[in-house]
Structures are given as structure tokens and as C-alpha cells.
Design a protein around this motif. Structure first.
Motif, PDB file in Angstrom:
ATOM      1  N   VAL A  85       0.805  -1.223   0.000  1.00  0.00           N
ATOM      2  CA  VAL A  85       0.000   0.000   0.000  1.00  0.00           C
ATOM      3  C   VAL A  85       0.839   1.275   0.000  1.00  0.00           C
ATOM      4  O   VAL A  85       0.438   2.293  -0.588  1.00  0.00           O
ATOM      5  CB  VAL A  85      -0.946  -0.018   1.224  1.00  0.00           C
ATOM      6  CG1 VAL A  85      -1.693   1.309   1.373  1.00  0.00           C
ATOM      7  CG2 VAL A  85      -1.927  -1.181   1.119  1.00  0.00           C
ATOM      8  N   ILE A  86       2.005   1.230   0.653  1.00  0.00           N
ATOM      9  CA  ILE A  86       2.800   2.446   0.858  1.00  0.00           C
ATOM     10  C   ILE A  86       3.943   2.511  -0.149  1.00  0.00           C
ATOM     11  O   ILE A  86       4.749   1.578  -0.240  1.00  0.00           O
ATOM     12  CB  ILE A  86       3.381   2.477   2.292  1.00  0.00           C
ATOM     13  CG1 ILE A  86       2.268   2.319   3.332  1.00  0.00           C
ATOM     14  CG2 ILE A  86       4.170   3.761   2.529  1.00  0.00           C
ATOM     15  CD1 ILE A  86       1.232   3.402   3.309  1.00  0.00           C
ATOM     16  N   PRO A  87       4.076   3.583  -0.904  1.00  0.00           N
ATOM     17  CA  PRO A  87       5.215   3.727  -1.822  1.00  0.00           C
ATOM     18  C   PRO A  87       6.538   3.677  -1.056  1.00  0.00           C
ATOM     19  O   PRO A  87       6.632   4.143   0.084  1.00  0.00           O
ATOM     20  CB  PRO A  87       4.988   5.104  -2.456  1.00  0.00           C
ATOM     21  CG  PRO A  87       3.519   5.353  -2.308  1.00  0.00           C
ATOM     22  CD  PRO A  87       3.121   4.709  -1.016  1.00  0.00           C
ATOM     23  N   ALA A  88       7.540   3.111  -1.695  1.00  0.00           N
ATOM     24  CA  ALA A  88       8.823   2.922  -1.030  1.00  0.00           C
ATOM     25  C   ALA A  88       9.443   4.230  -0.583  1.00  0.00           C
ATOM     26  O   ALA A  88      10.174   4.268   0.421  1.00  0.00           O
ATOM     27  CB  ALA A  88       9.784   2.179  -1.954  1.00  0.00           C
ATOM     28  N   ASP A  89       9.171   5.325  -1.272  1.00  0.00           N
ATOM     29  CA  ASP A  89       9.801   6.601  -0.923  1.00  0.00           C
ATOM     30  C   ASP A  89       8.893   7.511  -0.091  1.00  0.00           C
ATOM     31  O   ASP A  89       9.230   8.668   0.166  1.00  0.00           O
ATOM     32  CB  ASP A  89      10.238   7.343  -2.184  1.00  0.00           C
ATOM     33  CG  ASP A  89       9.068   7.652  -3.123  1.00  0.00           C
ATOM     34  OD1 ASP A  89       7.953   7.156  -2.861  1.00  0.00           O
ATOM     35  OD2 ASP A  89       9.285   8.379  -4.119  1.00  0.00           O
ATOM     36  N   GLY A 124      10.296   9.812   9.313  1.00  0.00           N
ATOM     37  CA  GLY A 124      11.155   8.929   8.540  1.00  0.00           C
ATOM     38  C   GLY A 124      10.382   8.187   7.484  1.00  0.00           C
ATOM     39  O   GLY A 124       9.315   8.624   7.044  1.00  0.00           O
ATOM     40  N   SER A 125      10.901   7.046   7.092  1.00  0.00           N
ATOM     41  CA  SER A 125      10.268   6.205   6.082  1.00  0.00           C
ATOM     42  C   SER A 125       8.898   5.745   6.560  1.00  0.00           C
ATOM     43  O   SER A 125       8.762   5.162   7.647  1.00  0.00           O
ATOM     44  CB  SER A 125      11.149   4.991   5.799  1.00  0.00           C
ATOM     45  OG  SER A 125      10.414   3.976   5.149  1.00  0.00           O
ATOM     46  N   ALA A 126       7.876   5.996   5.747  1.00  0.00           N
ATOM     47  CA  ALA A 126       6.522   5.605   6.139  1.00  0.00           C
ATOM     48  C   ALA A 126       6.414   4.098   6.315  1.00  0.00           C
ATOM     49  O   ALA A 126       5.797   3.616   7.271  1.00  0.00           O
ATOM     50  CB  ALA A 126       5.517   6.092   5.097  1.00  0.00           C
ATOM     51  N   ARG A 127       6.994   3.337   5.405  1.00  0.00           N
ATOM     52  CA  ARG A 127       6.947   1.884   5.547  1.00  0.00           C
ATOM     53  C   ARG A 127       7.577   1.438   6.856  1.00  0.00           C
ATOM     54  O   ARG A 127       7.036   0.601   7.583  1.00  0.00           O
ATOM     55  CB  ARG A 127       7.667   1.213   4.376  1.00  0.00           C
ATOM     56  CG  ARG A 127       6.880   1.163   3.087  1.00  0.00           C
ATOM     57  CD  ARG A 127       7.629   0.315   2.063  1.00  0.00           C
ATOM     58  NE  ARG A 127       6.901   0.209   0.801  1.00  0.00           N
ATOM     59  CZ  ARG A 127       7.348  -0.460  -0.253  1.00  0.00           C
ATOM     60  NH1 ARG A 127       8.532  -1.071  -0.199  1.00  0.00           N
ATOM     61  NH2 ARG A 127       6.623  -0.515  -1.365  1.00  0.00           N
TER      62      ARG A 127
END
Length: 278
Positions: free
Chosen positions: A30-34, A89-92
Motif C-alpha cells: 500500500v505504501i510507496p517505497a519513498d 522517517g520512512s513511512a513503511r
């Protein structure tokens, strides 16, 4: 301060349990890597805080570049609605670490909060609150850290650091005095003896007990036991202690009061992590 605790091993094992063989399939799908997120951890209860550094370690493990700001320190008593931590930070990574981080800080803050309530009840009596070995297997060091954070003192960390002679030991050994004598013969420095009747006090002391645990005695009996002991060894009250009864127990003159429910029955604190697009 958390001592004798392997933070890296705890974080690794906890994340491995949650991620399993496939990782966080929801965030990956669901979440884009960036994608980036900012988040605030806050409390929906008035609490005594414990475990923030451990919570932060989960986020740092999955995103070493995350920006983390601790807004309060462990041991702080804070009101409902207080912000505890800001992260970005990174959402993932943040979403993947969220539950492990929250589970830890909710559980430890719940223990610290309940402990602080018990400590408040006995202020001015001279009695010291102790925890027990009634902890979740594998989490003893953390749970006992939480009770210290709430203001209690740690009782035995395990079976190794003092002898505690209880009713079953007495039954097998053939009596209180014989059980204590055997512990003395083994050169054990601290020998705590559980007594559930007044007539066990003198045999335990005569044999060399260094502390008496006065078990499940109502306050009038406790007061008599403390008088009989006469300061020869420290006394500890235990068994069925509640927030409603602990003050009366403390006022009997016992040195310590041990409470298993600090770790057995503390409800998790209501703490959440709210995300917003950075």
C-alpha cells in the motif's frame, strides 16, 4: 536505567515475531517505497511513562535515518493528551515498527502507572513497596524496570539472588527451623522466610532468618508480628495487597510490602501514534 538487558536481541526477536517469513505485506503493498511520514506518540491516559527508549529502538532498527525526539523521560508523570515522542522517517518503516513500539511502551507504562499509585498510598509510612517474580516469562527485566520507574524497589530478580523459604519448602524440609538451618549451612547470605502464623516467627529467627515475609496477615496480626520481631530483622507483608488495603498494612510498621499485581494485573496504558504527511 535498564540493566542486564540486551536491547538489540529484544528488538530483533520482537520484530521477527511480527514480521514472520513475509514481512509487512500491507505496508509493502500500500505504501510507496519513498513515502515519508511524521508522527506523534501521545497518551490518552494520565500515566507514569516507561519504555520510551525501547520504543524508539524499534523505529531506529527499521529506519536508522529516522528523526526521533523524546519529549518526556521515563518516570515522568504526565497528563492525558501529553505528547511523548515525535518521529519522522520512512513511512513503511514507521508503520511496520508501530505495533511493536506501542505494545512495549503501553505495557511498561501501565506497570509504572499502577506502581506509582501504590507508592503514593504509602507515602510517609516508612514502608517500601516491592515487586515480585510474578512476571511474564522473558519480560522480567523490563517489567521490573517498569516497577522501579514507578517508584518501587525490586525484590529478587530470580531464584539465584536470595533464598526464599515458603510453605512448600518448609513442608518438605520438615519445619521452618530445619529449612532455615539448611539454607545457612549452604552459606546463603540472605534468607527470607515466609511465615503465615505467629508461632513460626521465633523458630525462623532462632535458626538465622535474615528477613520475615508475613503472609496474608490482617493488619492487627501484622502489628503484633512486627512487635514480636522487635526490629531483629526486616519484615515484609505480602498476600492480597490492594490499593484499598495497602495504607493500613504500611501503618503496622512493616519495612516492606510486596505486591504481585504490579506486574500481574497492570492494565496497558492507552498510548497511540498519530501520523500526518510530512
Amino acid at each position: 536505567m535498564i540493566t542486564d538487558f540486551d536491547m538489540d536481541a529484544f528488538v530483533t526477536a520482537t520484530l521477527a515475531e511480527d514480521l514472520g517469513p513475509g514481512g509487512d505485506v500491507t505496508s509493502q503493498a500500500v505504501i510507496p517505497a519513498d513515502a515519508r511520514f511524521a508522527a506523534v506518540m501521545d497518551t490518552r491516559d494520565a500515566i507514569t511513562v516507561a519504555g520510551l527508549e525501547i520504543a524508539a529502538a524499534f523505529f531506529r532498527r527499521l529506519d536508522p535515518a529516522a528523526t526521533i525526539e523524546l519529549l518526556v523521560t521515563d518516570g515522568a508523570r504526565v497528563d492525558k493528551g501529553t505528547n511523548l515522542m515525535r518521529i519522522e522517517g520512512s513511512a513503511r518503516a514507521l508503520l511496520t515498527a508501530e505495533r511493536s513500539a506501542l505494545n512495549t511502551v503501553q505495557h511498561l507504562s501501565g506497570i509504572a502507572t499502577l506502581t506509582a499509585r501504590y507508592v503514593d498510598k504509602i507515602v510517609g509510612t516508612g514502608a517500601t513497596l516491592l515487586d515480585t517474580r510474578k512476571t511474564i516469562p522473558g519480560l522480567r527485566v523490563l517489567e521490573k524496570y517498569a516497577t522501579r520507574t514507578g517508584g518501587a524497589r525490586n525484590h529478587r530478580m530470580g531464584l539465584w539472588d536470595a533464598a526464599m523459604i515458603k510453605d512448600n519448602h518448609v513442608a518438605v524440609a520438615g519445619g521452618v527451623g530445619e529449612a532455615v538451618r539448611r539454607a545457612r549451612a549452604a552459606a546463603i547470605a540472605e534468607i527470607i522466610v515466609e511465615v503465615d502464623s505467629i508461632d513460626q516467627i521465633e523458630p525462623a529467627l532462632a535458626a538465622g532468618a535474615t528477613r520475615l515475609l508475613l503472609d496474608n496477615m490482617p493488619p492487627p496480626v501484622l502489628r503484633g508480628a512486627v512487635t514480636l520481631v522487635g526490629g531483629r530483622v526486616p519484615t515484609e507483608a505480602s498476600g492480597g495487597v490492594t490499593l484499598e488495603t495497602i495504607r493500613a498494612i504500611a501503618e503496622t510498621g512493616v519495612n516492606f510490602i510486596s505486591v504481585g499485581r504490579l506486574t500481574q494485573s497492570a492494565p496497558a496504558a492507552d498510548i497511540g501514534l498519530d501520523f500526518a504527511l510530512a
